[in-house]
Design an enzyme around this catalytic site. Structure first.
Site, mmCIF file in Angstrom:
data_model
loop_
_atom_site.group_PDB
_atom_site.id
_atom_site.type_symbol
_atom_site.label_atom_id
_atom_site.label_comp_id
_atom_site.label_asym_id
_atom_site.label_seq_id
_atom_site.Cartn_x
_atom_site.Cartn_y
_atom_site.Cartn_z
ATOM 1 N N LYS A 187 5.430 -1.835 1.206
ATOM 2 C CA LYS A 187 6.787 -2.100 0.741
ATOM 3 C C LYS A 187 7.728 -2.483 1.896
ATOM 4 C CE LYS A 187 6.311 -1.152 -3.690
ATOM 5 N NZ LYS A 187 4.866 -0.941 -3.806
HETATM 6 C C1 LIG Z 1 6.649 -2.659 -9.648
HETATM 7 C C2 LIG Z 1 6.122 -1.343 -9.188
HETATM 8 N N1 LIG Z 1 6.309 -0.266 -9.962
HETATM 9 C C3 LIG Z 1 5.878 0.942 -9.601
HETATM 10 C C4 LIG Z 1 5.216 1.136 -8.404
HETATM 11 C C5 LIG Z 1 4.680 2.502 -8.107
HETATM 12 O O1 LIG Z 1 5.002 3.001 -6.882
HETATM 13 P P1 LIG Z 1 4.017 4.056 -6.156
HETATM 14 O O2 LIG Z 1 2.797 3.310 -5.742
HETATM 15 O O3 LIG Z 1 4.846 4.561 -5.017
HETATM 16 O O4 LIG Z 1 3.728 5.128 -7.150
HETATM 17 C C6 LIG Z 1 5.026 0.050 -7.543
HETATM 18 C C7 LIG Z 1 4.415 0.165 -6.217
HETATM 19 O O5 LIG Z 1 3.325 0.361 -5.905
HETATM 20 C C8 LIG Z 1 5.460 -1.238 -7.964
HETATM 21 O O6 LIG Z 1 5.222 -2.312 -7.200
#
Ligand SMILES: Cc1ncc(COP(=O)(O)O)c(C=O)c1O
Length: 379
Positions: A187
């Site tokens: 990110k």
């Molecule tokens: C659009 C989107 N939603 C949700 C997530 C979920 O985040 P995490 O991987 O930190 O749980 C991500 C990232 O991976 C994402 O790109």
């Protein structure tokens, strides 16, 4: 290995002396969780975003789950969302036994199409879950109008969009809807694993702070809990990493934007390759990934293999959620249900993209991709 053949990954976090220093401070303090770094990180994130009520959580997925609960989602509710997202956005709806109802996307921005969203609203719909995909702001003004006309709540999945802004001058995630950011290492900034929920007011933040910590109110004993909760806490080690990353967020965003500019200029002439949409109407993308759509007829798996043979990592990004086996089986989705999403998902390819990518590496990627596309066109 010569620079010409060194592997180039798709993503790579930028970690330096300041990150090491703050993480080491936490280790030496022995306050590894629920220590002073947690409120310090939340405050600093809020200052950067221009939002008051910020809760750090263990992941973006955890944040989406808590934001949906705080919005009042109930079992059996329908939540209108996009099939062109990372699977976590739709999964988080299922955690509360609600149903993600997909609608097709805008072929330009790749975000949820507000007209398709309106058409998908039914009697059981209680909320909207737009995703600012690849850091391009979703059409929030239109979606907010739809929500207010139809009595719906909104949760914004801003996991990929830290630093983006809407054409009306508002910052993505700071419009007053609950919004969630994520900090996985690919990110715009990272805490390793982690995320934040931005709440519209103090009461919502209080609920989220409690539910991330097993349902404990701030003034309760450690083993006393007055509601159902989860362990969605973010450690102080992660918060320290986040604090250091926030200090350099602006320069990391600028580096990403510069590299995207290099790709844009160099790939503009490659026949049939579609590039990420430019900003229009004052919207401002925050560059998360650099995803191109290959021309129809180019075999993407072959392209990925050919790039890999030249040391370049790339990823099919993103697959359509409704066509994943779990979603097909559970909801009966088939090819053709959301044609714009399916066409984009079948052709999209994420290229190496991170702040330390050098001009020379960009050139290598561009040359390799051009060769792959041109040789496929000749066949
Ligand atoms: C659009 C989107 N939603 C949700 C997530 C979920 O985040 P995490 O991987 O930190 O749980 C991500 C990232 O991976 C994402 O790109």
């Amino acid at each position: 290995m010569s620079a010409d053949h060194e592997p180039i990954p798709v993503a790579r976090p930028l970690i330096g002396a300041r990150e090491e220093e703050l993480v080491l401070d936490v280790l030496r303090s022995r306050h590894l969780s629920l220590g002073p770094m947690l409120p310090a990180f939340e405050q600093s994130f809020g200052e950067h975003l221009g939002a008051e009520h910020v809760s750090a959580v263990s992941s973006g997925t955890a944040g989406l789950h808590l934001a949906l609960r705080a919005s009042g989602v109930q079992p059996g509710d329908e939540v209108v969302t996009t099939p062109f997202s990372f699977v976590a956005s739709a999964n988080s709806v299922l955690y509360e036994d609600a149903r993600p109802v997909f609608c097709d996307i805008d072929p330009r921005t790749l975000n949820i199409d507000p007209q398709a969203a309106a058409a998908a609203v039914g009697e059981r719909t209680t909320g909207l879950l737009p995703v600012h995909i690849f850091g391009y702001p979703a059409a929030m003004a239109e979606l907010e109008l739809l929500a207010s006309r139809s009595g719906l709540w909104i949760v914004e999945d801003a996991c990929e969009a830290l630093g983006a802004a809407h054409g009306d001058g508002t910052t993505v995630g700071a419009r007053g809807n609950p919004a969630v950011f994520a900090f996985y290492p690919n990110k715009q900034m990272t805490t390793g694993e982690g995320g934040v929920v931005v709440s519209p007011d103090a009461a919502v933040k209080q609920r989220i702070d409690s539910e991330r910590n097993q349902g404990r109110a701030p003034n309760m004993d450690w083993l006393d809990h007055d509601r159902l909760g989860f362990n969605y806490r973010l450690s102080d080690v992660a918060c320290a990493l986040g604090l250091a990353q926030l200090e350099r967020l602006d320069s990391m965003l600028a580096a990403r934007a510069r590299i995207a500019g290099l790709y844009n200029a160099a790939l503009a002439h490659v026949e049939g390759v579609e590039l990420p949409c430019p900003n229009v109407d004052g919207d401002r993308r925050s560059w998360f990934v650099y995803v191109v759509q290959l021309p129809h007829g180019v075999d993407r798996d072959d392209a990925i293999r050919a790039l890999r043979a030249r040391g370049i990592d790339s990823k099919p990004y993103l697959p359509a959620i409704h066509l994943m086996s779990f979603y097909r089986e559970r909801f009966g989705h088939r090819e053709g249900h959301f044609p714009v999403c399916e066409d984009v998902a079948a052709r999209s390819l994420a290229l190496p993209f991170f702040p330390e990518l050098t001009d020379g590496q960009v050139e290598r990627v561009v040359t390799a991709l051009t060769d792959v596309v041109e040789s496929a066109a000749v066949v």
